[in-house]
Design a protein around this motif. Structure first.
Motif, PDB file in Angstrom:
ATOM      1  N   ALA A 126       0.825  -1.209   0.000  1.00 41.96           N
ATOM      2  CA  ALA A 126       0.000   0.000   0.000  1.00 41.96           C
ATOM      3  C   ALA A 126       0.859   1.259   0.000  1.00 41.96           C
ATOM      4  O   ALA A 126       0.528   2.251  -0.663  1.00 41.96           O
ATOM      5  N   MET A 127       1.977   1.250   0.719  1.00 38.80           N
ATOM      6  CA  MET A 127       2.845   2.419   0.768  1.00 38.80           C
ATOM      7  C   MET A 127       3.448   2.746  -0.592  1.00 38.80           C
ATOM      8  O   MET A 127       3.687   3.912  -0.912  1.00 38.80           O
ATOM      9  N   GLY A 131       1.695   8.777  -2.539  1.00 33.20           N
ATOM     10  CA  GLY A 131       2.442   9.788  -3.264  1.00 33.20           C
ATOM     11  C   GLY A 131       3.802  10.109  -2.655  1.00 33.20           C
ATOM     12  O   GLY A 131       4.108   9.717  -1.522  1.00 33.20           O
ATOM     13  N   PRO A 132       4.614  10.857  -3.387  1.00 32.90           N
ATOM     14  CA  PRO A 132       5.945  11.233  -2.904  1.00 32.90           C
ATOM     15  C   PRO A 132       5.869  12.355  -1.877  1.00 32.90           C
ATOM     16  O   PRO A 132       4.822  12.957  -1.654  1.00 32.90           O
ATOM     17  N   PRO A 170      -3.300   9.947   2.732  1.00 33.61           N
ATOM     18  CA  PRO A 170      -2.621  11.224   2.501  1.00 33.61           C
ATOM     19  C   PRO A 170      -3.357  12.412   3.113  1.00 33.61           C
ATOM     20  O   PRO A 170      -2.791  13.500   3.234  1.00 33.61           O
ATOM     21  N   SER A 171      -4.614  12.213   3.520  1.00 35.19           N
ATOM     22  CA  SER A 171      -5.397  13.306   4.098  1.00 35.19           C
ATOM     23  C   SER A 171      -4.969  13.661   5.518  1.00 35.19           C
ATOM     24  O   SER A 171      -5.473  14.627   6.090  1.00 35.19           O
ATOM     25  N   GLY A 172      -4.059  12.874   6.107  1.00 36.62           N
ATOM     26  CA  GLY A 172      -3.613  13.138   7.466  1.00 36.62           C
ATOM     27  C   GLY A 172      -4.270  12.260   8.507  1.00 36.62           C
ATOM     28  O   GLY A 172      -4.219  12.571   9.702  1.00 36.62           O
ATOM     29  N   THR A 173      -4.876  11.161   8.080  1.00 34.42           N
ATOM     30  CA  THR A 173      -5.507  10.229   9.007  1.00 34.42           C
ATOM     31  C   THR A 173      -4.947   8.827   8.784  1.00 34.42           C
ATOM     32  O   THR A 173      -4.303   8.540   7.775  1.00 34.42           O
TER      33      THR A 173
END
Length: 222
Positions: A126-127, A131-132, A170-173
Motif C-alpha cells: 500500500a505504501m 504519493g511522494p 494522505p489526508s492526514g488520518t
C-alpha cells in the motif's frame, strides 16, 4: 505542533529543546540514576512536558514514573502518553479520554532492514501506491507506536507490529485494524483505532485519542 492532531479534550505540551533547571522527583531520579546523558535529557524534559500538561487540566505536579513496559504512571482519573525523539519531546493528557497514544519520529526513511520487521506485506504494498514527499515507512512506524500506546492501558498486553494492520491516508488520518482480539470497552470489543498524523518541523507526529462518554468524538483524533 502535536495539538493540531489532538481533539480539544486532550491537552498537550511539547518542547523542541531541553530547558535548563528542570528538577525531577526522587522517584523519577531513581529511574534514571544510571542513565546516560541522552536518556536523562529525554526523560527529564518529557516529565517537564507532562507536568505542564497536567497543570493545564488543573492538577499539581506529581511524579510520572514508568510502570509495566515503560508506560507512564498517571494520576487517578487521567490517561495520557509521552513521546520523545531527537529535537522533540511531548506529553498529552486527558480526563475525558479512555486512552491516548502519541508518537514523534524524525521525518526520514527508516534504517535499512527495519521496515520488514514493522510492516506487513500488505502495508508495504500500500505504501508503494502513496504519493511522494512523505516518508511513509517512518509514518507507519510512528502510527504503530501510537497504536500500541493507546492499546496497552486498555489491555495490559503487548501488541506486536504484526498484530495490527494500518491504512495510511494522505489526508492526514490513519486507521488500525487489530489482527488479535481487541480490548473490551463498555462491554464491546474494539476492533481498531483511528488516528491522525502531521509532518512539520522535520518531524512526523501521530496521535490516537479514544473518547470517553463525556468527550465529543467529532473533533481531532479518536
Amino acid at each position: 505542533m502535536i495539538e493540531k492532531i489532538l481533539p480539544s479534550w486532550v491537552v498537550s505540551a511539547e518542547a523542541f529543546d531541553d530547558p535548563p533547571g528542570v528538577t525531577l522527583f526522587p522517584e523519577e531520579e531513581a529511574v534514571i540514576a544510571r542513565a546516560v546523558d541522552k536518556r536523562r535529557r529525554e526523560f527529564t524534559t518529557a516529565r517537564h512536558c507532562a507536568r505542564q500538561a497536567l497543570r493545564r487540566i488543573g492538577l499539581a505536579p506529581v511524579p510520572i514514573v514508568p510502570g509495566a513496559r515503560g508506560a507512564p504512571g498517571w494520576p487517578d482519573g487521567v490517561v495520557g502518553a509521552i513521546t520523545h525523539c531527537a529535537g522533540y519531546r511531548a506529553a498529552a493528557v486527558s480526563r475525558e479520554a479512555l486512552s491516548v497514544g502519541i508518537d514523534a519520529e524524525p521525518h526520514d526513511a527508516l534504517p535499512d532492514g527495519v521496515l520488514g520487521t514493522v510492516a506487513l506485506a500488505e502495508e508495504q504494498d500500500a505504501m508503494e501506491r502513496l504519493g511522494p514527499g512523505i516518508h511513509w515507512d517512518r509514518l507507519l512506524f510512528s502510527a504503530k507506536e501510537s497504536v500500541y500506546k493507546a492499546w496497552f492501558p486498555l489491555t495490559g498486553r503487548w501488541l506486536g507490529f504484526e498484530e495490527a494492520h494500518l491504512d495510511l491516508s494522505p489526508s492526514g488520518t490513519f486507521t488500525a485494524r487489530f489482527l488479535v482480539p481487541g480490548p473490551v470497552v463498555d462491554g464491546r470489543e474494539l476492533t481498531g483505532f483511528t488516528g491522525r498524523w502531521l509532518v512539520a518541523e522535520g518531524l512526523v507526529v501521530t496521535a490516537i485519542a479514544l473518547p470517553g462518554i463525556a468527550a465529543d468524538p467529532s473533533p481531532g483524533a479518536g
